[in-house]
Every structure is written in C-alpha cells, then in structure tokens.
Design a protein around this motif. Sequence first.
Motif, PDB file in Angstrom:
ATOM      1  N   ALA A   5     -10.280   1.162  -8.332  1.00 41.03           N
ATOM      2  CA  ALA A   5      -9.742   0.014  -7.600  1.00 41.03           C
ATOM      3  C   ALA A   5     -10.696  -0.419  -6.491  1.00 41.03           C
ATOM      4  O   ALA A   5     -10.813  -1.613  -6.192  1.00 41.03           O
ATOM      5  CB  ALA A   5      -8.367   0.354  -7.014  1.00 41.03           C
ATOM      6  N   HIS A   6     -11.383   0.531  -5.868  1.00 43.35           N
ATOM      7  CA  HIS A   6     -12.385   0.185  -4.862  1.00 43.35           C
ATOM      8  C   HIS A   6     -13.515  -0.623  -5.494  1.00 43.35           C
ATOM      9  O   HIS A   6     -14.000  -1.597  -4.914  1.00 43.35           O
ATOM     10  CB  HIS A   6     -12.951   1.450  -4.219  1.00 43.35           C
ATOM     11  CG  HIS A   6     -11.948   2.210  -3.404  1.00 43.35           C
ATOM     12  ND1 HIS A   6     -12.036   3.569  -3.182  1.00 43.35           N
ATOM     13  CD2 HIS A   6     -10.828   1.802  -2.758  1.00 43.35           C
ATOM     14  CE1 HIS A   6     -11.023   3.958  -2.426  1.00 43.35           C
ATOM     15  NE2 HIS A   6     -10.283   2.900  -2.157  1.00 43.35           N
ATOM     16  N   CYS A   7     -13.941  -0.200  -6.680  1.00 46.01           N
ATOM     17  CA  CYS A   7     -14.989  -0.959  -7.382  1.00 46.01           C
ATOM     18  C   CYS A   7     -14.491  -2.346  -7.763  1.00 46.01           C
ATOM     19  O   CYS A   7     -15.227  -3.341  -7.656  1.00 46.01           O
ATOM     20  CB  CYS A   7     -15.428  -0.199  -8.630  1.00 46.01           C
ATOM     21  SG  CYS A   7     -16.161   1.425  -8.339  1.00 46.01           S
ATOM     22  N   THR A  25      -7.120  -9.215  -1.101  1.00 42.04           N
ATOM     23  CA  THR A  25      -7.353  -8.122  -0.166  1.00 42.04           C
ATOM     24  C   THR A  25      -7.401  -6.803  -0.926  1.00 42.04           C
ATOM     25  O   THR A  25      -6.983  -6.709  -2.092  1.00 42.04           O
ATOM     26  CB  THR A  25      -6.241  -8.044   0.879  1.00 42.04           C
ATOM     27  OG1 THR A  25      -5.018  -7.687   0.227  1.00 42.04           O
ATOM     28  CG2 THR A  25      -6.069  -9.379   1.601  1.00 42.04           C
ATOM     29  N   LEU A  26      -7.870  -5.771  -0.266  1.00 38.23           N
ATOM     30  CA  LEU A  26      -7.889  -4.451  -0.890  1.00 38.23           C
ATOM     31  C   LEU A  26      -6.474  -3.987  -1.224  1.00 38.23           C
ATOM     32  O   LEU A  26      -6.240  -3.392  -2.284  1.00 38.23           O
ATOM     33  CB  LEU A  26      -8.586  -3.444   0.027  1.00 38.23           C
ATOM     34  CG  LEU A  26      -8.637  -1.992  -0.486  1.00 38.23           C
ATOM     35  CD1 LEU A  26      -9.313  -1.898  -1.852  1.00 38.23           C
ATOM     36  CD2 LEU A  26      -9.359  -1.095   0.524  1.00 38.23           C
ATOM     37  N   THR A  27      -5.525  -4.255  -0.347  1.00 38.66           N
ATOM     38  CA  THR A  27      -4.143  -3.873  -0.619  1.00 38.66           C
ATOM     39  C   THR A  27      -3.631  -4.539  -1.887  1.00 38.66           C
ATOM     40  O   THR A  27      -2.988  -3.909  -2.732  1.00 38.66           O
ATOM     41  CB  THR A  27      -3.242  -4.256   0.572  1.00 38.66           C
ATOM     42  OG1 THR A  27      -3.669  -3.550   1.736  1.00 38.66           O
ATOM     43  CG2 THR A  27      -1.785  -3.906   0.284  1.00 38.66           C
ATOM     44  N   GLN A  28      -3.910  -5.828  -2.050  1.00 39.39           N
ATOM     45  CA  GLN A  28      -3.502  -6.539  -3.254  1.00 39.39           C
ATOM     46  C   GLN A  28      -4.185  -5.969  -4.492  1.00 39.39           C
ATOM     47  O   GLN A  28      -3.548  -5.752  -5.525  1.00 39.39           O
ATOM     48  CB  GLN A  28      -3.833  -8.022  -3.116  1.00 39.39           C
ATOM     49  CG  GLN A  28      -2.971  -8.759  -2.111  1.00 39.39           C
ATOM     50  CD  GLN A  28      -3.449 -10.189  -1.929  1.00 39.39           C
ATOM     51  OE1 GLN A  28      -4.624 -10.438  -1.691  1.00 39.39           O
ATOM     52  NE2 GLN A  28      -2.522 -11.129  -2.037  1.00 39.39           N
ATOM     53  N   VAL A  29      -5.491  -5.741  -4.401  1.00 39.69           N
ATOM     54  CA  VAL A  29      -6.237  -5.234  -5.549  1.00 39.69           C
ATOM     55  C   VAL A  29      -5.702  -3.870  -5.977  1.00 39.69           C
ATOM     56  O   VAL A  29      -5.487  -3.614  -7.171  1.00 39.69           O
ATOM     57  CB  VAL A  29      -7.746  -5.146  -5.226  1.00 39.69           C
ATOM     58  CG1 VAL A  29      -8.483  -4.379  -6.324  1.00 39.69           C
ATOM     59  CG2 VAL A  29      -8.336  -6.547  -5.089  1.00 39.69           C
ATOM     60  N   GLU A 128      -5.507   9.760 -12.223  1.00 43.80           N
ATOM     61  CA  GLU A 128      -4.804   9.694 -10.951  1.00 43.80           C
ATOM     62  C   GLU A 128      -4.875   8.284 -10.401  1.00 43.80           C
ATOM     63  O   GLU A 128      -5.931   7.684 -10.294  1.00 43.80           O
ATOM     64  CB  GLU A 128      -5.435  10.669  -9.961  1.00 43.80           C
ATOM     65  CG  GLU A 128      -4.735  10.696  -8.623  1.00 43.80           C
ATOM     66  CD  GLU A 128      -5.351  11.693  -7.674  1.00 43.80           C
ATOM     67  OE1 GLU A 128      -4.902  11.762  -6.526  1.00 43.80           O
ATOM     68  OE2 GLU A 128      -6.297  12.387  -8.085  1.00 43.80           O
ATOM     69  N   LYS A 129      -3.718   7.743 -10.043  1.00 42.41           N
ATOM     70  CA  LYS A 129      -3.683   6.376  -9.533  1.00 42.41           C
ATOM     71  C   LYS A 129      -4.196   6.330  -8.111  1.00 42.41           C
ATOM     72  O   LYS A 129      -4.057   7.266  -7.342  1.00 42.41           O
ATOM     73  CB  LYS A 129      -2.253   5.841  -9.580  1.00 42.41           C
ATOM     74  CG  LYS A 129      -1.701   5.666 -10.993  1.00 42.41           C
ATOM     75  CD  LYS A 129      -0.295   5.113 -10.927  1.00 42.41           C
ATOM     76  CE  LYS A 129       0.298   4.955 -12.309  1.00 42.41           C
ATOM     77  NZ  LYS A 129       1.674   4.416 -12.250  1.00 42.41           N
ATOM     78  N   SER A 130      -4.792   5.208  -7.767  1.00 43.53           N
ATOM     79  CA  SER A 130      -5.272   5.038  -6.401  1.00 43.53           C
ATOM     80  C   SER A 130      -4.097   4.708  -5.498  1.00 43.53           C
ATOM     81  O   SER A 130      -3.238   3.907  -5.835  1.00 43.53           O
ATOM     82  CB  SER A 130      -6.310   3.917  -6.337  1.00 43.53           C
ATOM     83  OG  SER A 130      -5.750   2.704  -6.766  1.00 43.53           O
ATOM     84  N   LEU A 170     -15.817  -1.966   2.488  1.00 48.06           N
ATOM     85  CA  LEU A 170     -16.164  -2.280   1.104  1.00 48.06           C
ATOM     86  C   LEU A 170     -16.501  -3.761   0.948  1.00 48.06           C
ATOM     87  O   LEU A 170     -17.444  -4.116   0.232  1.00 48.06           O
ATOM     88  CB  LEU A 170     -15.014  -1.897   0.174  1.00 48.06           C
ATOM     89  CG  LEU A 170     -14.754  -0.397   0.017  1.00 48.06           C
ATOM     90  CD1 LEU A 170     -13.487  -0.161  -0.789  1.00 48.06           C
ATOM     91  CD2 LEU A 170     -15.953   0.295  -0.640  1.00 48.06           C
ATOM     92  N   ARG A 171     -15.729  -4.622   1.609  1.00 45.26           N
ATOM     93  CA  ARG A 171     -16.018  -6.063   1.550  1.00 45.26           C
ATOM     94  C   ARG A 171     -17.411  -6.356   2.107  1.00 45.26           C
ATOM     95  O   ARG A 171     -18.203  -7.082   1.506  1.00 45.26           O
ATOM     96  CB  ARG A 171     -14.957  -6.849   2.317  1.00 45.26           C
ATOM     97  CG  ARG A 171     -15.192  -8.363   2.305  1.00 45.26           C
ATOM     98  CD  ARG A 171     -14.063  -9.109   2.990  1.00 45.26           C
ATOM     99  NE  ARG A 171     -13.962  -8.773   4.408  1.00 45.26           N
ATOM    100  CZ  ARG A 171     -12.960  -8.094   4.944  1.00 45.26           C
ATOM    101  NH1 ARG A 171     -11.980  -7.646   4.177  1.00 45.26           N
ATOM    102  NH2 ARG A 171     -12.930  -7.835   6.240  1.00 45.26           N
TER     103      ARG A 171
END
Length: 304
Positions: A5-7, A25-29, A128-130, A170-171
């Motif tokens: 998910a980070h990628c 956003t990262l939360t959305q992704v 494992e889920k993020s 990350l952004r």
Amino acid sequence: MATEAHCAYCFETLAASLERRQPLTLTQVEALWNKYNDGPDDAEDDDAEDDDAEDEDAEDEDEATPDNSYRPAAISRLVAPSPATSSSSSVPSTNSTSSVQSAASSATSKSSTGSSFFSFGRRAKTEEKSTPCTSEASPLFVTWNTVLGNETSLRGCIGTFAPHELDDGLRSYALTSAFGDHRFDRIKRSELASLECGVTLLTNFEDVSDPMAWEIGKHGLRISFRYNGETLGSTYLPDVAREQKWEKEDTLISLMRKAGWSGPRSQWRAVKDLEVVRYQGRQVKLRYPEWKQWRQWVEAEAGL
C-alpha cells in the motif's frame, strides 16, 4: 514495515503529479488497497457468516432450501483527498547506493509479478494486510526502477535518515526520487507503465565499533570518515550486499569508494575516524500494472 500500500501511494502521488490532479491520501490508499485485496472470496465468506446466523434464528425453516442471498461486499467511498528534506545517492550499478554525509541510498532488485484483476486480489488476501498508520514516523527511501522484460534498472532513489510521518514522507520522496535524483532525467508520464516502486522503512540504528559487526541481507550500512580534509559518507540499503553477492569487506570498500575514498584497497581500515552504523529495513516493491489495476477498480467501484 513497508507495505505494498505504501508503494501504491507512491505511484498514486507520482501519477497525480504527472496528470495534474489531486492524489488520494495515504489513509485513503491503505483503506482502498485493503478492500480491493479482500477480493470476492471474502464477500462470500462474510455472506456465509450472515447466513449461518440467520439459520440459527430460523430453526423452523426448511434446511434443504438453497441459499440465493449472495450480496457483494459494500464499497466505502472515501472522500476529501488532501493536497520535503531530501538527499540523493550515487551508485556504481543498478543495485547499489551511496551518498555524501547523511544522505541517501538506492537499491533495486529483480522482480517478476504478473496477475489478473481478481487473482491478484486473492493472492494478496493471504498476506498480512497493511494497517493505516499515517502518523508513524520513520526514516525512509523510495526507489524507482525501470522494468524491461525480466530485468530492472535503477531510475531514481532518494530518501532520508530523519524520521518523517509516512503520509508526508512517502509523498515527498516519491516525487523527489522521481524528479530530483541528479543522476537521471526527470521521470516522464510516458514512462509510468514501465516503472516499479520500492519502499524501505528503516529501523534499529546501531553504532558498531567493529566495521564487520553486521549481517549480509539483514543490515544496511551507513558510514562516515575523514579523507583529504573532508568528512565523507555513504550508505547501502540492507538488500544491496546480498544482491551484489559481496562479502563484508567488499561492501565496506565499495561504500568508501562511492563516498570518494581513493586509497589502496588494503588500507581501508586505516582511514581516519571511520564510523559505522548498521540498520535494518525490508524493501517492498510494486509494479505499475498492479497499481493500475487497483486504480481502475478505485475509479469504477469507489468513484474516486
């Protein structure tokens, strides 16, 4: 630990910049990545649990009646998407990394991952889920590789040893490594389809008095030393030495060479004020086709 998910968030950030749109956003992704990777099998499992509960409350119903109550899992529509320090590296090959003083590193490796829309979801479901953790702060590196067949080549890598909250870090470094790595031209929109993203979150920094006190494949190295009146430094991410098939001494000498040391190979231990820090971090990678499949699902199902 870094996640796919980070990628995906790095791909989302880069693609949005190139396409002149607002990124998720990262939360959305992270939330949408988990929903996407639940896949249709999870929806069936959820319905099976609901049906079992209904059966328990309806003992008088005919047990032979077939169940036709399949319902697809609901899609949460996440809204309100939101709108950097950096350091670059210099590497001798596609799998190594170096920098000056407290700067960055790069690392790539070969990877082959191909999957259909639904098979990828089912595959990832077993992993494992993020867990969304945008407030977590970590040193991090973002690597962009170009994929040609079964080969990968470095396209950009910049990171930081200073802890950054993941959403911002990350952004920032997804864009800085894509557009600000002095070894390469800026990544263009036409290159997106050939890219692979790698994210490494760094942990467990330890000063070591013995330059050989580290493990290949487990530890990355950050060194600094005095040479010709200057303080020089460089770093390799944890997977570099293993991928290059280097021994420990080879790795250290390569690090020193990349930092700017030109002394005799046999004299590397004699450099002044050699300081070695070992650290850990596993690089996670994702290729464009997998991100693109997810993004098309987001647009079709979540309307974002």
